[in-house]
Enzyme design. Structure first.
Site, PDB file in Angstrom:
ATOM      1  N   ASP A 188      68.404 100.691  15.651  1.00 28.19           N
ATOM      2  CA  ASP A 188      67.501  99.687  15.208  1.00 28.19           C
ATOM      3  C   ASP A 188      66.064 100.267  14.892  1.00 28.19           C
ATOM      4  OD1 ASP A 188      65.816  97.461  15.062  1.00 28.19           O
ATOM      5  OD2 ASP A 188      65.849  96.608  16.872  1.00 28.19           O
ATOM      6  N   SER A 239      64.215  90.408  19.973  1.00 30.13           N
ATOM      7  CA  SER A 239      63.416  90.522  19.004  1.00 30.13           C
ATOM      8  C   SER A 239      62.037  89.785  19.551  1.00 30.13           C
ATOM      9  CB  SER A 239      63.675  89.898  17.638  1.00 30.13           C
ATOM     10  OG  SER A 239      63.073  90.653  16.523  1.00 30.13           O
ATOM     11  N   HIS A 245      69.696  95.842  15.599  1.00 29.70           N
ATOM     12  CA  HIS A 245      68.911  94.930  16.336  1.00 29.70           C
ATOM     13  C   HIS A 245      69.485  93.744  17.230  1.00 29.70           C
ATOM     14  CE1 HIS A 245      64.670  93.431  16.211  1.00 29.70           C
ATOM     15  NE2 HIS A 245      65.187  92.294  15.832  1.00 29.70           N
TER      16      HIS A 245
END
Ligand SMILES: *[C@@H]1O[C@H](CO)[C@@H](O)[C@H](O)[C@H]1NC(C)=O
Ligand SMILES: *[C@@H]1O[C@H](CO)[C@@H](O)[C@H](O)[C@H]1NC(C)=O
Ligand SMILES: *[C@@H]1O[C@H](CO)[C@@H](O)[C@H](O)[C@H]1NC(C)=O
Ligand SMILES: *[C@@H]1O[C@H](CO)[C@@H](O)[C@H](O)[C@H]1NC(C)=O
Ligand SMILES: *[C@@H]1O[C@H](CO)[C@@H](O)[C@H](O)[C@H]1NC(C)=O
Ligand SMILES: *[C@@H]1O[C@H](CO)[C@@H](O)[C@H](O)[C@H]1NC(C)=O
Length: 489
Positions: free
Chosen positions: A426, A168, A451
């Site tokens: 995602d 991320s 994710h």
């Protein structure tokens, strides 16, 4: 964490070829979570301005494990993102398996202004103390720390290659480490790294479109149901106070909506729940953070379709996230969702302040909804809305072009040795790199992946796709380590 998680770890990655499930090993839990030490490392407050704070330092928290370390082995360095490094340590399991395979030193570094790494203690989040929170300062912290680690751990500091890892925003940072400090970092695994979105280089309507698409993919009637629910709320809201009251009661809100602005905030709170369900659409249940069932998109969609009407359906779906403890008597919007410069909202946690500031300065997350390409009420989040919030909250004005200028924009080709991995479920993936850039900057897409899925603790329910991607990642990382070691000999 389910007991089954613990059992399978050794197999899925370390003995890549043998996919044996449910076999007990005596020390398996140590493999998934090797013993580690917590250290505090002195970092300059300001790496770039010698006059501003002189030689003043703060303590950066660092987790270190030498459980698998062989002298002169590689160093696997997690570039911490927006949260306490301890919770990231718990969520990220793949690196530990890889570390065993490559006999690496494991280092997880906390990002300044998060967790315990607060440069100004209790006054860290005062406006006048926020200026030292930048991507550049955080990367410099990591660079200085890496220099210290190689000097302290390696007999010959030139022989221990460092590989950066991150997911991320942490993935964005791991890629940037390779761009900015190729002298220190031999390669980077950047999982779910929305480098292009963060730099303001994407159209701005993809995130919530892809949330919608995840629900449509499971059952096209789901987004229809959500639209019905919102349309009914809009109809009620049109009746004024009485209507807002009815919405509040049907949505079980602790305090009734008073104004149209409250309604908009409630819509965003709902949208955030759908976004999290889509991001965390994993084939197994999770309990680090909010606990969610396996395939939460499928599960919440089933609830939506079973409900008596659209509003009730939305209520059931958001309850899966916000009422995961099953003990709420009503929903407290102000607790769950704080509006900020990130359209998915911030929380009341101290780190959320820091994230708000980062999205008010270098990081762009200008994602809007329109009820056409997505299932949510129209809500334009523009540069102007963002700037107004940032000025009011922090007294700063975003500089939209800066991150792209500083970190190469879409022209990553001159760099090398970066893996950008993304799950195709995602909703953040289109903010990142989905195409191979060169022979050594590669994009890997995990079919059916959520994710940061590849970095998570391997699980017996992992699809073949993520197992395969982890094998490719291990292969490339092995190659970077060999190349770096050969070059130095
Ligand atoms: C690394 O940092 C530690 C803690 O700040 C310090 O004690 C040590 O001397 C440093 N080592 C090197 C080789 O710079
Ligand atoms: C969940 O939905 C996806 C389609 O979006 C499907 O591929 C998957 O098999 C479903 N899983 C379960 C357990 O229903
Ligand atoms: C939360 O879940 C419990 C158990 O299912 C339920 O009784 C309660 O009504 C829910 N709370 C809200 C606000 O929906
Ligand atoms: C619900 O349960 C959680 C975890 O068990 C607890 O932390 C929380 O205080 C409870 N909330 C309420 C409203 O009872
Ligand atoms: C979304 O668009 C549909 C028409 O396509 C409309 O009926 C509905 O009221 C809109 N919903 C909202 C919340 O604006
Ligand atoms: C990128 O190249 C690698 C081989 O180096 C390949 O495995 C992968 O599928 C390619 N990725 C994309 C998105 O085409």
């Amino acid at each position: 964490m389910a007991a089954a998680d613990v059992l399978v770890v050794r197999h899925s990655v370390v003995s890549l070829a043998v996919a044996v499930l449910f076999v007990t090993f005596p020390h398996v839990s140590a493999t998934r979570d090797p013993p580690h030490e917590t250290r505090y490392f002195n970092q300059y407050l300001d790496h770039f301005n010698y006059a501003s704070h002189g030689a003043e330092t703060f303590q950066e928290r660092v987790l270190v494990s030498d459980a698998f370390w062989r002298k002169e082995g590689p160093i696997f360095f997690y570039t911490g993102n927006e949260g306490p490094i301890t919770s990231i340590w718990n969520e990220v399991g793949f690196i530990k398996d890889l570390a065993e395979k490559f006999e690496a030193l494991i280092v997880f570094a906390e990002h300044r202004y998060y967790g315990e790494s607060l440069p100004f203690g209790e006054t860290t989040f005062n406006k006048e103390n926020m200026g030292l929170l930048t991507v550049e300062q955080a990367l410099a912290d990591y660079a200085v720390l890496i220099t210290n680690l190689t000097a302290s751990y390696c007999e010959d500091p030139d022989v221990c290659p460092v590989i950066a890892f991150g997911g991320s925003y942490g993935g964005v940072l791991s890629a940037f480490m390779r761009l900015k400090y190729p002298n220190l970092v031999a390669g980077a695994l950047a999982s779910s790294a929305n480098v292009y979105m963060s730099a303001g280089l994407t159209p701005g309507n993809e995130l919530f479109q892809d949330v919608t698409e995840d629900f449509r993919r499971y059952n096209p009637r789901c987004p229809e149901r959500v639209r019905e629910g919102f349309a009914e709320m809009e109809r009620l809201a049109g009746q004024g106070k009485q209507g807002l009251h009815e919405i509040s009661s049907r949505m079980r809100l602790c305090s009734p909506l008073q104004h149209h602005a409250d309604l908009v905030n409630m819509y965003r709170w709902v949208r955030e729940a759908f976004t999290v369900l889509a991001m965390e659409d994993l084939p197994y249940s999770i309990s680090n953070g909010p606990s969610l069932p396996a395939y939460p998109v499928n599960a919440s969609c089933d609830l939506l379709l079973k409900a008596s009407d659209g509003i009730e359906g939305i209520l059931q779906a958001v309850g899966m996230l916000y009422n995961f403890t099953s003990n709420l008597t009503c929903f407290d919007l102000h607790r769950d969702f704080v509006p900020c410069a990130d359209p998915t909202g911030c929380s009341l946690m101290p780190g959320a302040q820091a994230w708000d500031y980062q999205t008010c300065t270098e990081i762009s997350l200008l994602e809007s909804t329109n009820n056409v390409t997505d299932m949510f009420p129209p809500d334009a989040f523009t540069e102007e809305t963002r700037a107004a919030h940032c000025w009011q909250r922090w007294g700063v004005t975003p500089r939209p072009g800066w991150l792209a200028t500083q970190f190469w924009g879409k022209d990553l080709k001159p760099s090398s040795n970066i893996i950008f991995s993304n799950g195709d479920l995602d909703p953040w993936r289109r903010g990142g790199v989905l195409q191979n850039v060169s022979s050594s900057i590669v994009a890997m897409v995990i079919e059916g992946g959520a994710h940061m899925m590849d970095l998570r603790v391997p699980n017996p329910a992992d699809p073949q796709s993520v197992i395969h991607v982890r094998q490719q990642e291990a292969y490339l990382i092995g190659r970077w380590i060999r190349e770096a070691t050969n070059q130095r000999e």
